[in-house]
Design an enzyme around this catalytic site. Structure first.
Site, mmCIF file in Angstrom:
data_model
loop_
_atom_site.group_PDB
_atom_site.id
_atom_site.type_symbol
_atom_site.label_atom_id
_atom_site.label_comp_id
_atom_site.label_asym_id
_atom_site.label_seq_id
_atom_site.Cartn_x
_atom_site.Cartn_y
_atom_site.Cartn_z
ATOM 1 N N GLY A 170 0.865 -1.181 0.000
ATOM 2 C CA GLY A 170 0.000 0.000 0.000
ATOM 3 C C GLY A 170 0.893 1.219 0.000
ATOM 4 N N CYS B 123 3.014 5.645 -2.563
ATOM 5 C CA CYS B 123 3.822 5.589 -3.790
ATOM 6 C C CYS B 123 3.555 4.374 -4.667
ATOM 7 C CB CYS B 123 5.301 5.655 -3.427
ATOM 8 S SG CYS B 123 5.770 7.275 -2.799
#
Ligand SMILES: NC(=O)c1ccc[n+]([C@@H]2O[C@H](COP(=O)([O-])OP(=O)(O)OC[C@H]3O[C@@H](n4cnc5c(N)ncnc54)[C@H](O)[C@@H]3O)[C@@H](O)[C@H]2O)c1
Length: 445
Positions: A256, A259
């Protein structure tokens, strides 16, 4: 430094710690107000004392108005957000282009405009065109300088990076960038000068490769569960091969953060746009999305096939430890999926609860891990904060209604957990204790 978010604030503070004079500018007046008083709006280890120290030394300033700082700057960094655009996954560049226009209006003497934000190939050509159009008289060069720091270890990453990538063909800009990063030469950090488009692509290729590595080991974890192998040992066996390396081979609930999800989506969109599909990354995205949902199913299975009316204690909400960043965290998929199936979800996170409450308004949070597990039917470890590695397990067991643990970060050892009387399910390793899964398929250990 235009933008005082994770990247801008850390970069600005570190540059000032190197001895440069830095002004961090942000449109968010509340954020700047707090920073002026030395209060840090994000959770990042080591940042607060560094900011305080450099404010006191007269090297670090915070402003909402960019004009004066830009007019006196040798280099203006752009560290604004580039979130995913709704619908097509392409990066939303409106913040970058707005910043370019604002910078253009204030340019005064030769200035290097440096894009630190992660931006698709060709964006800096557009930044240059925008500045040129807004201020045809300006003397400037646009440089791509992607940032590779990790939240949670941002200061160390910034000060001791594996490499600094500087994309420019302009000799004057190259000299300025060499000066800006000169303190890193002491650590012998390789500074790689490339073309601008190459620099832009290095950032996306790096993040997509790391996301692929995580997704690869996650698939291996699933296979391990089916064939009775141990994914941690598989990862160690692979990682000792220096061609592979041991980093980013930790199986878990899926990646997650701010980025990887957006950068993988953007790279796929860039590939489509240029008629050169990046099919591996396309698959990584699909597998990772499916994985987060599958983790909720794994928890339900560990609870005997239903969580209806059960209390599930979740430790860790942020996408990784040592940050309060909740963006695209697996918890944002897993917690609602459990709640939708009738579970009472209760959570504790050392730094992410305030942010989590905004994104999961129905979530019940507790003051500490022990209050979280009190009376719970199952404990789910979602983020591997250090304090969860050192839980008083006897206290946890005594507090729970039934001692079932689903450890999606593999921070405990199956044998230890079985010996302590837990039913224990982890990722890519044998389930132990009287787990529903093991009871159904094999004699309980
Ligand atoms: N967060 C990370 O770990 C990380 C790591 C490497 C690269 N990046 C990249 O760096 C960029 C910034 O990421 P972030 O996580 O720091 O974002 P962020 O959302 O934390 O911060 C962006 C900041 O920019 C401000 N801003 C936007 N437009 C502005 C303007 N015109 N003038 C002044 N301020 C403005 C916003 O108010 C916000 O505070 C992104 O492109 C991201 O992909 C992030």
């Amino acid at each position: 430094m235009i933008g005082a978010g994770y990247v801008g604030l850390v970069s600005g503070a570190c540059f000032s710690d190197f001895g440069h004079i830095v002004t961090c500018v942000d449109k968010d007046a509340a954020k700047i107000g707090r920073l002026k008083n030395g209060s840090i709006p994000i959770f990042e280890p080591g940042l607060e004392p560094m900011v305080e120290r450099n404010i006191a030394a007269g090297r670090l300033f915070f402003e909402t108005e960019p004009g004066p700082a830009i007019r006196s700057a040798d280099a203006v960094f752009v560290a604004v957000g580039t979130p995913s655009r709704r619908g097509d996954g392409f990066a939303d560049l409106s913040y970058v282009y707005d910043a370019a226009r604002e910078i253009a209006r204030e340019l005064n003497g030769f200035t290097v405009v440096v894009t630190k934000s992660t931006v698709p190939v060709g964006t800096n050509d557009e930044v240059e065109a925008i500045i040129r159009k807004t201020r045809p008289d300006a003397d400037f060069a646009v440089v791509s300088n992607p940032e590779f720091l990790r939240e949670g270890a941002a200061i160390d990453d910034f000060k001791r990076p594996d490499r600094v990538v500087v994309g420019t063909d302009d000799a004057r800009a190259r000299r300025v960038m060499g000066e800006v990063y000169r303190p890193l030469f002491i650590n012998e950090t390789p500074i790689m000068f490339t073309g601008r488009r190459t620099a832009e692509l290095i950032k996306y290729a790096s993040n997509a490769f790391l996301a692929t590595k995580i997704t690869f080991i996650n698939e291996m974890a699933d296979l391990c569960e089916q064939v009775g192998a141990n994914v941690q040992e598989v990862a160690r066996g692979m990682g000792l091969d220096r061609r592979i390396g041991s980093k980013f081979l930790h199986a878990g609930p899926g990646f997650g953060g701010s980025c990887f999800p957006k950068d993988t989506a953007a790279l796929v969109a860039i590939g489509q746009r240029h008629n050169s599909p990046v099919r591996i990354v396309d698959t990584v995205i699909a597998l990772n999305d499916a994985r987060k949902a599958a983790m909720a199913d794994k928890i339900v299975a560990a609870c005997g096939g239903s969580v209806k009316g059960k209390t599930v204690a979740v430790l860790g909400l942020t996408f990784k430890p040592n940050t309060d960043d909740m963006r695209e965290a697996p918890s944002l998929v897993i917690v609602p999926a459990l709640a939708a199936q009738g579970a009472q979800v209760r959570a504790y996170d050392p730094a992410g609860m305030a942010e989590a409450r905004k994104l999961l308004p129905d979530l019940q949070t507790t003051a500490d891990p022990y209050a979280c597990v009190n009376g719970a039917d199952a404990l789910v470890i979602l983020t591997e904060w250090d304090q969860f590695r050192a839980l008083d397990l006897d206290r946890v067991k005594a507090a729970m209604r039934s001692p079932a643990v689903v450890d999606l970060r593999n921070i405990y050892k199956p044998d230890d957990m079985a010996a302590r009387g837990f039913a224990y399910v982890s990722v890519g390793r044998e389930s132990v204790g009287n787990t529903v899964a093991s009871a159904a398929t094999a004699p309980a250990t």
